[in-house]
Design a protein around this motif. Structure first.
Motif, mmCIF file in Angstrom:
data_model
loop_
_atom_site.group_PDB
_atom_site.id
_atom_site.type_symbol
_atom_site.label_atom_id
_atom_site.label_comp_id
_atom_site.label_asym_id
_atom_site.label_seq_id
_atom_site.Cartn_x
_atom_site.Cartn_y
_atom_site.Cartn_z
ATOM 1 N N UNK A 257 0.810 -1.223 0.000
ATOM 2 C CA UNK A 257 0.000 0.000 0.000
ATOM 3 C C UNK A 257 0.844 1.274 0.000
ATOM 4 N N UNK A 258 1.958 1.268 0.715
ATOM 5 C CA UNK A 258 2.714 2.503 0.915
ATOM 6 C C UNK A 258 4.006 2.585 0.103
ATOM 7 N N UNK A 259 4.633 1.444 -0.167
ATOM 8 C CA UNK A 259 5.895 1.441 -0.901
ATOM 9 C C UNK A 259 5.862 0.325 -1.949
ATOM 10 N N UNK A 260 5.005 0.477 -2.959
ATOM 11 C CA UNK A 260 4.822 -0.602 -3.937
ATOM 12 C C UNK A 260 6.089 -0.979 -4.695
ATOM 13 N N UNK A 261 7.092 -0.076 -4.701
ATOM 14 C CA UNK A 261 8.346 -0.400 -5.379
ATOM 15 C C UNK A 261 9.066 -1.578 -4.732
ATOM 16 N N UNK A 262 8.687 -1.912 -3.487
ATOM 17 C CA UNK A 262 9.311 -3.042 -2.797
ATOM 18 C C UNK A 262 8.373 -4.239 -2.683
ATOM 19 N N UNK A 263 7.232 -4.186 -3.297
ATOM 20 C CA UNK A 263 6.216 -5.217 -3.076
ATOM 21 C C UNK A 263 6.634 -6.589 -3.588
ATOM 22 N N UNK A 264 7.603 -6.656 -4.468
ATOM 23 C CA UNK A 264 8.055 -7.953 -4.959
ATOM 24 C C UNK A 264 9.146 -8.577 -4.121
ATOM 25 N N UNK A 265 9.619 -7.868 -3.115
ATOM 26 C CA UNK A 265 10.722 -8.375 -2.300
ATOM 27 C C UNK A 265 10.218 -9.330 -1.220
ATOM 28 N N UNK A 266 11.035 -10.323 -0.911
ATOM 29 C CA UNK A 266 10.688 -11.271 0.146
ATOM 30 C C UNK A 266 10.681 -10.567 1.499
ATOM 31 N N UNK A 267 9.726 -10.922 2.354
ATOM 32 C CA UNK A 267 9.604 -10.331 3.691
ATOM 33 C C UNK A 267 9.744 -11.441 4.716
ATOM 34 N N UNK A 268 10.703 -11.275 5.612
ATOM 35 C CA UNK A 268 10.984 -12.323 6.599
ATOM 36 C C UNK A 268 11.130 -11.699 7.983
#
Length: 298
Positions: free
Chosen positions: A21-32
């Motif tokens: 929602x806020x930083x779509x440029x990072x939406x494809x990055x893995x979140x751990x």
């Protein structure tokens, strides 16, 4: 693990939604979610080069934003003066997706925290630590004084907290002896002017590689404080031999050294009982620090 009565739950799904929602440029990055002994923030890695920090304890959103802005400024300033890598602020996020407070994103530093890669017997690590502390001390305070938050001011101002810690530690620690130790520490006079300080040099906040200091974390507390405050690292992080190396390299006098020991004692007394069930690693750190301090006074 729930550590605080007012703790806010944060999941990877929540973080993914906030990122989208806020930083779509990072939406494809893995979140751990990062396993951590930290007690202030839940930390999530975003891809390979970023980390997001979410305050764990519920607080007013406006107050949290002001705190995070101050923390980001302090982190940026420490990164400029540090001789070792430190995270740099990237952006602040807003409340959303059920998470009620602002949050922060900073650069990611590779390495192993000292809680997992124990450098306590390394003279080289002690020398590195001294170099780091000295660089902070040399930074301009620009007229700033200790802000009154936490450790770093007057030892005796912590009497009420220490009384509570002693009461809560009955059955866990040798409380009568510890009360006697505090009665000595609280009376130590202050002589030196405030200097710039990291203010929380515990094992979970330093990175180690090959027995050397490779980076420093949790830098948002960088500010003016008692020159002895960063000497807590001598007791939280080092065995007797390297501890002497740190003291010699920083040229610490007897009073400053004792005050550093006092601040480490105050911190250790709090973490032993508070985290005995909810964060055993932190509680064990406190016990180890107290043991080192008591051994040094025998």
């Amino acid at each position: 693990m729930i550590m605080h009565d007012d703790q806010v739950d944060v999941t990877a799904e929540t973080v993914a939604t906030l990122i989208q929602e806020q930083f779509p440029q990072w939406s494809g990055k893995a979140i751990r979610l990062l396993p951590s002994t930290g007690t202030v923030n839940a930390i999530f890695r975003i891809g390979n080069d970023l980390s997001a920090r979410f305050p764990l304890r519920l607080a007013d959103a406006a107050e949290t934003l002001a705190f995070l802005e101050q923390e980001a400024q302090a982190s940026a300033e420490l990164a400029q003066v540090s001789r070792f890598p430190a995270p740099e602020p990237v952006v602040l996020g807003k409340p959303g997706a059920g998470y009620p407070m602002p949050w922060s994103v900073q650069t990611w530093l590779p390495g192993t925290v000292a809680s997992d890669a124990d450098p306590s017997g390394s003279d080289a690590f002690a020398e590195d630590l001294a170099v780091f502390i000295a660089a902070l001390r040399e930074a301009e305070t620009r007229g700033w004084l200790f802000d009154g938050e936490g450790r770093g001011g007057v030892l005796a101002h912590h009497d009420d907290w220490m009384a509570k810690c002693c009461a809560e530690s009955e059955g866990l620690l040798d409380v009568p002896r510890l009360r006697q130790v505090w009665s000595h520490f609280r009376a130590l006079p202050r002589t030196g002017a405030d200097v710039m300080s990291h203010r929380d040099l515990i094992p979970g906040n330093v990175l180690v590689a090959g027995g050397r200091l490779s980076g420093v974390l949790d830098t948002g507390g960088f500010g003016a404080a008692d020159p002895a405050l960063d000497l807590v690292s001598a007791w939280h992080l080092l065995q007797p031999g390297p501890r002497k190396v740190l003291r010699r390299t920083l040229d610490c006098g007897d009073l400053e050294w004792e005050r550093g020991k006092a601040w480490a004692f105050e911190q250790a007394m709090g973490v032993v009982w508070y985290y005995v069930e909810t964060n055993p690693t932190m509680s064990r750190m406190g016990r180890r620090t107290l043991d080192r301090i008591l051994e040094s006074t025998e």
